[in-house]
Enzyme design. Structure first.
Site, PDB file in Angstrom:
ATOM      1  N   ARG A 240       0.943  -1.350   0.068  1.00  0.00           N
ATOM      2  CA  ARG A 240      -0.088  -0.087   0.050  1.00  0.00           C
ATOM      3  C   ARG A 240       1.013   1.203   0.153  1.00  0.00           C
ATOM      4  O   ARG A 240       1.915   1.169   0.869  1.00  0.00           O
ATOM      5  CB  ARG A 240      -1.012   0.144   1.181  1.00  0.00           C
ATOM      6  CG  ARG A 240      -2.150  -0.761   1.271  1.00  0.00           C
ATOM      7  CD  ARG A 240      -3.046  -0.508   0.186  1.00  0.00           C
ATOM      8  NE  ARG A 240      -4.217  -1.383   0.057  1.00  0.00           N
ATOM      9  CZ  ARG A 240      -4.165  -2.365  -0.702  1.00  0.00           C
ATOM     10  NH1 ARG A 240      -3.515  -2.788  -1.748  1.00  0.00           N
ATOM     11  NH2 ARG A 240      -5.398  -2.999  -0.666  1.00  0.00           N
ATOM     12  N   GLU A 269      -3.557   7.538  -4.172  1.00  0.00           N
ATOM     13  CA  GLU A 269      -4.004   7.038  -5.378  1.00  0.00           C
ATOM     14  C   GLU A 269      -5.334   7.840  -5.907  1.00  0.00           C
ATOM     15  O   GLU A 269      -6.018   7.771  -4.980  1.00  0.00           O
ATOM     16  CB  GLU A 269      -4.115   5.495  -5.507  1.00  0.00           C
ATOM     17  CG  GLU A 269      -2.693   4.908  -5.158  1.00  0.00           C
ATOM     18  CD  GLU A 269      -2.762   3.288  -5.230  1.00  0.00           C
ATOM     19  OE1 GLU A 269      -3.916   2.892  -5.585  1.00  0.00           O
ATOM     20  OE2 GLU A 269      -1.885   2.747  -4.860  1.00  0.00           O
ATOM     21  N   HIS A 287      -1.091   0.727  -9.865  1.00  0.00           N
ATOM     22  CA  HIS A 287      -1.906  -0.566  -8.914  1.00  0.00           C
ATOM     23  C   HIS A 287      -2.305  -1.546  -9.689  1.00  0.00           C
ATOM     24  O   HIS A 287      -3.460  -1.921  -9.870  1.00  0.00           O
ATOM     25  CB  HIS A 287      -2.935   0.018  -8.351  1.00  0.00           C
ATOM     26  CG  HIS A 287      -3.120  -0.692  -6.768  1.00  0.00           C
ATOM     27  ND1 HIS A 287      -3.520   0.066  -5.606  1.00  0.00           N
ATOM     28  CD2 HIS A 287      -3.009  -1.655  -6.523  1.00  0.00           C
ATOM     29  CE1 HIS A 287      -3.690  -0.910  -4.822  1.00  0.00           C
ATOM     30  NE2 HIS A 287      -3.375  -2.020  -5.232  1.00  0.00           N
TER      31      HIS A 287
HETATM   32  C1  DGY Z   1      -5.266  -5.990  -2.922  1.00  0.00           C
HETATM   33  O1  DGY Z   1      -6.194  -6.973  -3.263  1.00  0.00           O
HETATM   34  O2  DGY Z   1      -5.312  -5.646  -1.833  1.00  0.00           O
HETATM   35  C2  DGY Z   1      -4.338  -5.625  -3.996  1.00  0.00           C
HETATM   36  O3  DGY Z   1      -3.900  -4.399  -3.707  1.00  0.00           O
HETATM   37  C3  DGY Z   1      -5.129  -5.423  -5.420  1.00  0.00           C
HETATM   38  O4  DGY Z   1      -4.181  -5.350  -6.506  1.00  0.00           O
END
Ligand code: DGY
Length: 322
Positions: A240, A269, A287
Site C-alpha cells: 500500500r 492514489e 496499481h
Molecule cells: C489487494 O488486493 O489488496 C491488491 O492491492 C489489489 O491489487
C-alpha cells in the site's frame, strides 16, 4: 421470498455479476464508478450486502446509512485497510477479503518491478521512444545484477513468500522481517533468515514490501529508514502506498540515498507525487499487482461467493478475522 439488495461499488466481470444477481437485486454505479463518499452513502440505504473496491472507505457511518439489514461487506482485495472492521463487527456485519487468489499475480509484478528498476527497463524504453540517438557500448546504461544479491522481505505472508521463491530462482538470497517469525519449514524452504527491521534495512540489496497498511506500518519507510539502506539498494512496493513516505522517497531517489525504486502503489492514489515523475531511477505502474484477467475475475468471484454464502446463512469463505 426475501429479495436482497446488493450494492456493487465498481465494475465486476459480466459473468460474476450474473452469478451475483442470483443473490439479490444488484445496484451498480451508472458510470461504472468509482463512487465518491457521498455517492456511496446515497447508494447503500437498504443494502444487505456491499461489494467494495479497495478505495471505498466503508466505516460505521456507511454501515449506518445502509441500515440494520446490512449483513456483509465483501472487499474485492486482499488488503482491507479501507474497511473499519471493528465498526462493522459491532454492527453484526461480516467483512470478507480475497486472500490467495492474487498471490502469484502480485508476486510476478513485484519481480517485474525489481527487474525493471535494477536493469533500467523503463529508462531504456523512454530513451528509445524519445528518438534520441544511442549505440551499444560496453559501458552503456549499466544496471545492477540481481543474482547473488540479498532480497529483504518486509512481511513474509503468502505474497512475500511467493516473491521470495521467485527471487531465489533468480539467484538471490532471502532475509525477512515481520511481526513474528515464520514457521521453521518456511524458513527452510526459502533458506530465509529473520532479521530485525534495522538490520534488514542495512543488509538488503532489494527491499520488497508486503505488509498490510496499519497505523504501525504507515510511513514505515520514512527518511530515516531510507537513510539506513545501502546507496546501491532498490525499494519495491506492491503493498500500500502509505507504507512509504513518498516525499521522503523522492528526496532519497534524487540525492542517491538509495539507487532506485519500483512502485505499484502510491500514498494518495490515483495521484502520484510529482517529484517521482521527473526521476529516471523509479519505475511507476498504476496499481497493477493483481491486474490479470484471470486474477481479477477470481477476486470478483470470491467476493461474490462470500456475499452469496452470507446472504444464504452459510459461513463466509474468507472472513476477515484480524
Ligand atoms: C489487494 O488486493 O489488496 C491488491 O492491492 C489489489 O491489487
Amino acid at each position: 421470498m426475501t429479495t436482497f439488495k446488493v450494492v456493487v461499488t465498481g465494475r465486476l466481470p459480466e459473468a460474476v455479476l450474473g452469478e451475483l444477481a442470483a443473490a439479490g437485486t444488484l445496484w451498480t454505479p451508472p458510470d461504472g464508478g468509482p463512487l465518491s463518499p457521498e455517492e456511496l452513502r446515497a447508494a447503500v440505504p437498504g443494502a444487505n450486502a456491499i461489494v467494495s473496491m479497495l478505495h471505498d472507505r466503508i466505516d460505521g457511518a456507511v454501515a449506518d446509512a445502509a441500515g440494520p439489514g446490512l449483513r456483509v461487506v465483501a472487499n474485492v482485495a486482499v488488503g482491507y485497510d479501507n474497511l473499519d472492521v471493528p465498526a462493522l463487527r459491532e454492527r453484526g456485519v461480516t467483512a470478507t477479503n480475497t486472500p490467495g487468489v492474487l498471490t502469484d499475480a502480485t508476486a510476478d509484478l513485484a519481480m517485474g518491478l525489481l527487474l525493471s528498476v535494477s536493469r533500467r527497463l523503463g529508462e531504456g524504453e523512454r530513451l528509445i521512444r524519445s528518438g534520441r540517438p544511442w549505440r551499444f557500448a560496453l559501458d552503456f546504461m549499466l544496471g545492477s545484477q540481481v543474482g547473488g544479491k540479498l532480497l529483504g522481505v518486509v512481511g513474509l505472508g503468502e505474497i512475500g513468500r511467493a516473491v521470495a521463491r521467485r527471487a531465489r530462482a533468480f539467484g538471490m538470497s532471502v532475509a525477512y522481517t515481520g511481526r513474528r517469525r515464520a514457521a521453521p519449514e518456511v524458513e527452510r524452504e526459502l533458506d530465509a533468515s529473520y532479521l530485525p527491521m534495522p538490520d534488514l534495512l542495512a543488509a538488503s540489496d532489494v527491499l520488497t514490501l508486503h505488509c498490510p497498511l496499519t497505523p504501525a506500518t504507515r510511513h514505515l519507510i520514512d527518511a530515516a529508514a531510507l537513510a539506513a539502506m545501502k546507496p546501491t539498494a532498490y525499494l519495491v512496493n506492491t503493498s500500500r502506498g502509505p507504507v512509504v513516505d513518498e516525499a521522503a522517497l523522492v528526496e532519497a531517489l534524487k540525492s542517491g540515498v538509495i539507487a532506485g525504486a519500483g512502485l505499484d502503489v502510491f500514498e494518495d492514489e490515483p495521484r502520484v507525487h510529482p517529484g517521482l515523475l521527473d526521476l529516471d531511477n523509479v519505475v511507476l505502474v498504476p496499481h497493477l499487482g493483481s491486474a490479470t484477467t484471470e486474477t481479477r475475475t477470481a477476486m470478483a468471484r470470491l467476493a461474490a461467493d462470500n456475499v452469496r454464502a452470507v446472504l444464504s446463512g452459510a459461513p463466509p469463505l474468507t472472513p476477515i478475522t484480524g
